[in-house]
Design a protein around this motif. Structure first.
Motif: not given
Length: 360
Positions: A2-3, A5, A27, A31, A93
């Protein structure tokens, strides 16, 4: 994947020495890019009020403490604003607000961290995730420690079995061996020592463990401190900062330096006692938290454990900001509904997500 943040983690530990902030791009799984970190001291008057609140657990458990919580929230808000200016962070975020623990009683299914999520979200104009421990405690978990999944993400390439030891006010460990992740609080770390240093020497802590080095350990008092059923309990298990304070009054008749030497030996012995509950003997202990600067504690652990006992900086981690980074990481996990705790880390019945998100 997933992207990733961007999140800012915010916590003040049980030693209450500062508000620790960290910026992490993640993520919420494998990561993790660790970025900025900095500590901002509490206003002296606010710290004094928090220390007073700790001394009266009934108030911490039953009083809304609205004014105090607002003051803590505002201190976090001002620190985060300054952090943004210091590192030129326009926004994140999510904010992962752990806040300030003032009372932790999982056996009563109760935990309390000061830090008003809606108030902070409104002040910062950013979404805030808080109350990380509550869902776990309400389902019968210990609610602590919550760092193990973050430790596991960071330690994937390190030789295992490995223990990550956090020496804050209370000590806790993460045991990592491939898919096995275990955790628990082990006993006191800096809280007892710091409180006696303030009382006996008018110093906030035992710098470099120097005072402990000047004193003599009273073996009888140490044995009395270790005569506690907590140490026989298997993981997972957790503590409140004040759990050992009543028992620790047994040190009061000792000469001042001997008090510190004996309490330091207590931290060492309590930490070592957890080894009997681990599946394998760890090959290495990596130490985070303020206690890693205490040479008396570190030397005592190295001597007794017989394996490398090293600050987490040895592997490139930032010991002063590891917990703040963790709550940035957990804020992203919470936003994605991923578990924050496991049966083997807090005793919760199943892998469990947690946290509450507040939007500005």
């Amino acid at each position: 994947m997933q992207k990733p943040l961007l999140a800012i983690g915010a916590i003040s530990g049980t030693s209450m020495d500062a508000i620790d902030l960290a910026l992490v791009l993640t993520d919420g799984e494998d990561y993790v890019e660790r970025m900025a970190g900095r500590s901002y001291p509490y206003p002296a008057q606010l710290k004094a009020r928090l220390l007073d609140a700790l001394k009266n657990p009934q108030i911490a458990e039953t009083d809304p403490l609205t004014e105090l919580e607002n003051a803590v929230t505002d201190a976090f808000g001002q620190a985060i604003r300054q952090f943004q200016r210091d590192f030129r962070i326009s926004r994140a975020d999510f904010i992962g607000l752990h806040g300030q623990t003032i009372w932790h009683r999982p056996e009563k299914r109760f935990t309390r961290q000061l830090g008003d999520g809606p108030r902070l979200a409104k002040f910062l104009h950013m979404p805030v995730v808080n109350r990380f421990r509550h869902a776990d405690v309400l389902l019968g978990g210990q609610g602590a420690p919550l760092v193990p999944l973050y430790h596991a993400a960071l330690a994937k390439k390190l030789e295992q079995p490995l223990v990550v030891l956090n020496l804050g006010g209370v000590a806790n460990i993460t045991y990592l061996d491939g898919p096995i992740i275990m955790a628990c609080d082990t006993g006191p770390a800096s809280a007892l020592i710091d409180d006696r240093m303030r009382h006996l020497f008018d110093q906030p802590f035992d710098k470099d463990g120097e005072t402990a080095g000047l004193g003599a350990i009273d073996s009888g008092v140490l044995a009395a401190l270790m005569d506690n059923p907590f140490f026989a309990l298997p993981p997972p298990k957790s503590l409140d900062r004040m759990d050992f304070h009543a028992r620790a009054e047994v040190v009061n008749p000792l000469p001042p330096a001997n008090v510190i030497a004996t309490l330091t030996a207590f931290t060492i012995q309590a930490t070592i006692a957890v080894q009997r509950h681990l599946p394998k003997r760890p090959k290495r202990w990596l130490v985070t938290g303020g206690g890693r600067h205490n040479r008396s504690i570190m030397a005592g652990l190295m001597e007794r454990l017989g394996v490398p006992v090293e600050p987490v900086e040895t592997v490139g981690w930032k010991g002063d900001f590891l917990e703040a980074e963790c709550f940035a990481y957990l804020a992203i996990r919470s936003s994605r509904g991923l578990p924050l705790s496991l049966p083997t880390t807090t005793g919760v019945p199943r892998p469990l997500t947690g946290g509450e998100t507040h939007w500005p």
